[in-house]
Design a protein around this motif. Structure first.
Motif, PDB file in Angstrom:
ATOM      1  N   ALA A  48     -36.753  68.822 -50.617  1.00  0.00           N
ATOM      2  CA  ALA A  48     -38.087  69.273 -50.230  1.00  0.00           C
ATOM      3  C   ALA A  48     -38.708  68.320 -49.213  1.00  0.00           C
ATOM      4  N   ALA A  49     -38.515  67.022 -49.409  1.00  0.00           N
ATOM      5  CA  ALA A  49     -39.052  66.037 -48.462  1.00  0.00           C
ATOM      6  C   ALA A  49     -38.370  66.159 -47.108  1.00  0.00           C
ATOM      7  N   VAL A  50     -37.062  66.335 -47.130  1.00  0.00           N
ATOM      8  CA  VAL A  50     -36.315  66.471 -45.874  1.00  0.00           C
ATOM      9  C   VAL A  50     -36.745  67.724 -45.115  1.00  0.00           C
ATOM     10  N   ASP A  51     -36.877  68.830 -45.834  1.00  0.00           N
ATOM     11  CA  ASP A  51     -37.288  70.075 -45.173  1.00  0.00           C
ATOM     12  C   ASP A  51     -38.701  69.960 -44.616  1.00  0.00           C
ATOM     13  N   ARG A  52     -39.556  69.254 -45.315  1.00  0.00           N
ATOM     14  CA  ARG A  52     -40.917  69.066 -44.821  1.00  0.00           C
ATOM     15  C   ARG A  52     -40.898  68.268 -43.513  1.00  0.00           C
ATOM     16  N   LEU A  53     -40.132  67.203 -43.477  1.00  0.00           N
ATOM     17  CA  LEU A  53     -40.035  66.398 -42.254  1.00  0.00           C
ATOM     18  C   LEU A  53     -39.439  67.206 -41.109  1.00  0.00           C
ATOM     19  N   LEU A  54     -38.413  67.955 -41.423  1.00  0.00           N
ATOM     20  CA  LEU A  54     -37.746  68.753 -40.389  1.00  0.00           C
ATOM     21  C   LEU A  54     -38.720  69.743 -39.757  1.00  0.00           C
ATOM     22  N   ALA A  55     -39.596  70.310 -40.583  1.00  0.00           N
ATOM     23  CA  ALA A  55     -40.564  71.278 -40.078  1.00  0.00           C
ATOM     24  C   ALA A  55     -41.735  70.607 -39.373  1.00  0.00           C
ATOM     25  N   ASP A  56     -42.112  69.406 -39.852  1.00  0.00           N
ATOM     26  CA  ASP A  56     -43.325  68.756 -39.352  1.00  0.00           C
ATOM     27  C   ASP A  56     -43.114  67.936 -38.090  1.00  0.00           C
ATOM     28  N   VAL A  57     -41.887  67.550 -37.809  1.00  0.00           N
ATOM     29  CA  VAL A  57     -41.621  66.704 -36.643  1.00  0.00           C
ATOM     30  C   VAL A  57     -40.755  67.476 -35.643  1.00  0.00           C
ATOM     31  N   PRO A  58     -41.337  67.977 -34.582  1.00  0.00           N
ATOM     32  CA  PRO A  58     -40.539  68.673 -33.561  1.00  0.00           C
ATOM     33  C   PRO A  58     -39.469  67.737 -32.991  1.00  0.00           C
ATOM     34  N   GLY A  59     -38.297  68.284 -32.730  1.00  0.00           N
ATOM     35  CA  GLY A  59     -37.208  67.481 -32.187  1.00  0.00           C
ATOM     36  C   GLY A  59     -36.524  66.612 -33.222  1.00  0.00           C
ATOM     37  N   SER A  60     -36.580  67.011 -34.491  1.00  0.00           N
ATOM     38  CA  SER A  60     -35.917  66.237 -35.547  1.00  0.00           C
ATOM     39  C   SER A  60     -34.635  66.935 -35.991  1.00  0.00           C
ATOM     40  N   VAL A  61     -33.691  66.129 -36.442  1.00  0.00           N
ATOM     41  CA  VAL A  61     -32.444  66.646 -37.009  1.00  0.00           C
ATOM     42  C   VAL A  61     -32.150  65.900 -38.309  1.00  0.00           C
ATOM     43  N   VAL A  62     -31.360  66.534 -39.150  1.00  0.00           N
ATOM     44  CA  VAL A  62     -30.979  65.951 -40.438  1.00  0.00           C
ATOM     45  C   VAL A  62     -29.491  65.677 -40.453  1.00  0.00           C
ATOM     46  N   LEU A  63     -29.132  64.429 -40.788  1.00  0.00           N
ATOM     47  CA  LEU A  63     -27.732  64.077 -41.006  1.00  0.00           C
ATOM     48  C   LEU A  63     -27.529  63.858 -42.498  1.00  0.00           C
TER      49      LEU A  63
END
Length: 388
Positions: free
Chosen positions: A17-32
């Motif tokens: 949930a935290a990762v998805d929130r960051l991914l949505a809230d920060v444009p130009g972000s990626v998850v590894l």
């Protein structure tokens, strides 16, 4: 320059949930993310995704039969690739369940990249169950290597206490006691709530700037200061507290423990609190600083070098300033920094009973008056624990 935030925690749903929130809230972000669940088959699976979905996936072989070693070998090159590409603003490193953020933050920093945040995601309703879980990670399918001997409880405690930011889910099962326990375990942490709302609401940089979790991810992180805050000699331990049925007892004494009496009381002391930690002093090892680390009914005791009082003056120049400052706070005119500094946190803590038990393990007046030469002749009850 690419910003890197590390998001970890054994509470997988909260972490996601935290990762998805960051991914949505920060444009130009990626998850590894490196999935270590396949380690038994000899590989670690790496995925990279952004808000639109999966960007790439691949496998990396185990290194020295260690999944965490493979993660370390593969993570920095992937982050450098993203940095060189220049289109990624924030790399979100989602750690696998039992991977601890301290090691990964140090690996990323050593690789010349900038860690701007470390976040542990927590479901407050699960704090006490996980802190009381003495199962080996291997029993739960969470071991990062064949030789991994960590438990669920001690791994969760380190994940929780290292991160300066806790992403806390809005759990319907959590009550005031659960939330208070979380606060007392890590009172200096910034708690950022992550509710069940639509994470897709933040679609631009302005929205990102308003997001508490995004600000925490980009605020900056000092790896050396974080390590010092965990080091037994100068750890930033919780303070006295008592609220909502949860207590924290800070026990500080200048007299050493009698090794046999303390050893005989270890089980009762360890089981008296959900979490206990700190540094302590044994009479038969008066020059050795010992680390106390207990969770889930299990205790780890280790030597972490000499007390500063036992070092020659010339050696003090090699000691980090934060260590000297911590020693000055505990300095005794006779013993220097040698002391007992233990902290116990738990719901329904029997403070009076625990204090009496601890006091009974100290040297008596007569034993204390006999001096260090006599102390060193006391039976070495901790040899087995310290693997001497």
């Amino acid at each position: 320059m690419l910003s890197v935030v590390i998001v970890g925690g054994l509470h997988a749903d909260a972490r996601k949930a935290a990762v998805d929130r960051l991914l949505a809230d920060v444009p130009g972000s990626v998850v590894l993310h490196h999935d270590l669940a396949t380690a038994a088959a000899g590989t670690v699976v790496r995925t990279v995704r952004d808000g639109s979905g999966l960007l790439s996936a691949g496998e990396t072989p185990l290194v020295n039969d260690c999944a965490c070693c493979a993660l370390r070998e593969d993570l920095v090159p992937e982050l450098r690739r993203l940095a060189d590409d220049g289109t990624t603003r924030l790399a979100i490193v989602e750690l696998w369940d039992s991977v601890e953020p301290k090691a990964m933050a140090e690996v990323v920093t050593a690789g010349g990249l900038m860690v701007t945040g470390v976040i542990t995601a927590v479901d407050p309703a699960l704090v006490l169950p996980y802190l009381g879980n003495g199962d080996d990670l291997a029993e739960r399918g969470l071991a990062a290597a064949a030789t991994d001997q960590r438990t669920v409880a001690d791994t969760f405690a380190r994940q929780l206490e290292y991160a300066p930011v806790l992403a806390v889910t809005d759990s319907e099962e959590a009550d005031d006691e659960d939330r208070e326990l979380l606060t007392q375990l890590h009172p200096t942490a910034r708690q950022v709530p992550i509710g069940p709302g639509d994470p897709a609401g933040a679609a631009d940089a302005t929205a990102s700037a308003r997001s508490p979790l995004a600000r925490a991810a980009l605020a900056g992180f000092d790896v050396e200061a974080a390590a010092a805050a965990q080091h037994p000699a100068c750890a930033l331990l919780p303070a006295e507290a008592d609220a909502h049925g949860v207590s924290t007892l800070v026990w500080h004494r200048d007299r050493p423990f009698h090794p046999e009496r303390l050893y005989e009381a270890l089980e009762d002391i360890t089981c008296a609190a959900a979490r206990s930690r700190g540094r302590f002093w044994l009479a038969d090892r008066p020059d050795t600083l010992l680390h106390w680390d207990a969770a889930g009914g299990a205790l780890c005791v280790e030597s972490v070098g000499p007390w500063l009082a036992s070092l020659p003056d010339a050696a003090w120049d090699m000691v980090p300033p934060v260590r000297r400052a911590a020693a000055a706070l505990d300095w005794h005119p006779e013993h220097g920094d040698c002391c007992q500094h233990l902290v116990f946190t738990s719901p329904a803590l029997d403070r009076d009973g625990l204090e009496r038990l601890l006091e009974s393990c100290l040297l008596t007046d007569a034993e204390y008056a006999a001096g260090r030469s006599a102390w060193k002749q006391l039976p070495p009850a901790f040899d087995t624990l310290l693997e001497v």
